[in-house]
Design an enzyme around this catalytic site. Sequence first.
Site, PDB file in Angstrom:
ATOM      1  N   PRO A 293       0.797  -1.237   0.000  1.00 18.49           N
ATOM      2  CA  PRO A 293       0.000   0.000   0.000  1.00 18.49           C
ATOM      3  C   PRO A 293       0.832   1.292   0.000  1.00 18.49           C
ATOM      4  O   PRO A 293       0.285   2.377  -0.059  1.00 18.49           O
ATOM      5  CB  PRO A 293      -0.836  -0.116   1.269  1.00 18.49           C
ATOM      6  N   LYS A 297      -1.966   2.332  -4.388  1.00 13.75           N
ATOM      7  CA  LYS A 297      -2.361   1.906  -5.735  1.00 13.75           C
ATOM      8  C   LYS A 297      -3.406   0.792  -5.773  1.00 13.75           C
ATOM      9  O   LYS A 297      -4.067   0.624  -6.795  1.00 13.75           O
ATOM     10  CB  LYS A 297      -1.117   1.404  -6.487  1.00 13.75           C
ATOM     11  N   TYR A 385       2.608   8.891  -8.430  1.00 18.93           N
ATOM     12  CA  TYR A 385       1.697   8.893  -7.277  1.00 18.93           C
ATOM     13  C   TYR A 385       0.276   9.288  -7.711  1.00 18.93           C
ATOM     14  O   TYR A 385      -0.707   8.666  -7.309  1.00 18.93           O
ATOM     15  CB  TYR A 385       2.192   9.863  -6.199  1.00 18.93           C
TER      16      TYR A 385
END
Length: 395
Positions: A293, A297, A385
Amino acid sequence: MRTSVAIIGAGPSGLLLGQLLYRHGIDAVIIEHRSAEHVLSRIRAGVLESGTVALLHEAGVGERLARKGLVHHGIKIGDQNTLHRIDLTHYSQGRHVTVYGQTEVTRDLMEARTAWGGMSFYDASDVAIHEPDSASPYVTFVHEGSEVRIDCDYVAGCDGAHGVSRRSIPAERLSVFEHTYPFGWLGVLSETPPIDDELIYARHEQGFALCSMRSMTLSRYYIQAPRDENPEDWSDDRFWSALSARLPESAVRALTTGPSLEKSLAPLRSSVTEPMQYGRLFLVGDAAHIVPPTGAKGLNLAAGDVSVLARVLAGLYHQGRQELLKAYTPTCLERVWKSVRFSWWMTHLLHSFPEEDGFTRRIKATELKYTLDSVAGRTALAENYVGSPLADVTG
Ligand code: FAS
Ligand code: PHB
């Protein structure tokens, strides 16, 4: 009973697929082996990419998200007692992320399905997928003591990492790429104001820490912990003390501690199953891939798969585009591997690995410094990100 698509699993993948198929006028039934209450009780993801947000609006479940979701234009990295802000919007040419818990996404989707009367079987046991490689697959299960059979055109395996779907494919037809990490994340949910108005990812020799949130009154914290750690061995005081030790002092001064509402350990691993389909069975979300994690995603990858499969099935049912069926796997995997790499990179960069030697520690410290000190480094982190746009498989 007969339906067009039998969906196994009522997590975000299954519910979102069911909602999108409904919007496309394609009939689907959801079969879930736990109760709706149990599904809602699981505390998981917290960050949505803009592509996921757009998809939820397309599915007609974006109203509460628009009201309560927190738009974030940056994240902070803690290192060497210093907080470094990464301006996601600046370095990703205008994009951002939205903080909105997976539990809320699941609740919105469940309420929408109930409102239009979508058929779902919760607490289904002995779920089995039959003849997925034939022209007439079917699913059987036991519900309220009775055997149920659902004949369908296609099966969507949205049943997560430990479901029945992947096991219904002959092992010799699959390649599974696995990587495990020698630690997990011990997570705490607390009814306290978040430590900062943005997420803080902290690298520290005692281990990684993450400060996140669900709202301005509900906070989510994680610390790196051994894979086999028992959350019950962690008092709240012990957790807050370990978290504080890993954060820059400037952040700790803003930390509000409080009783934990939930405490759990999630082991970290990466896994990708190829191909993501077998005959008329499609693997979706965690049923096909797992990411640590660290890169936020997991849920967003699931949304990406759902977006592709919904478009493939809409193109098939409404325009007879059979060729789209074979486009599912390659289209999904291009985005999956990008996120798997980024999640692996963020995990290696920010966590301390028990076996790493002095050289490796110096290399990682240098890589983080380069990332924080250079336009190229910040751009690479920000672009990954915020995530890549959802693919349009129909072309
Ligand atoms: P899910 O696992 O959510 O849903 C699968 C559903 O299928 C479940 O409801 C399950 O009960 C059901 N099912 C299983 N077997 C079945 C069977 N045989 N028959 C019928 N139903 C069956 N991602 C992040 O981005 N950030 C995080 O912080 C984060 N934390 C996580 C913590 C944990 C402990 C886990 C396991 C995952 C975490 N993830 C996180 C990833 C997570 O958010 C997933 O990516 C997301 O839940 C994927 O959704 P689904 O593909 O729907 O799978
Ligand atoms: C969360 O809020 O649960 C969360 C946020 C960002 C991550 C992982 C988890 O990278």
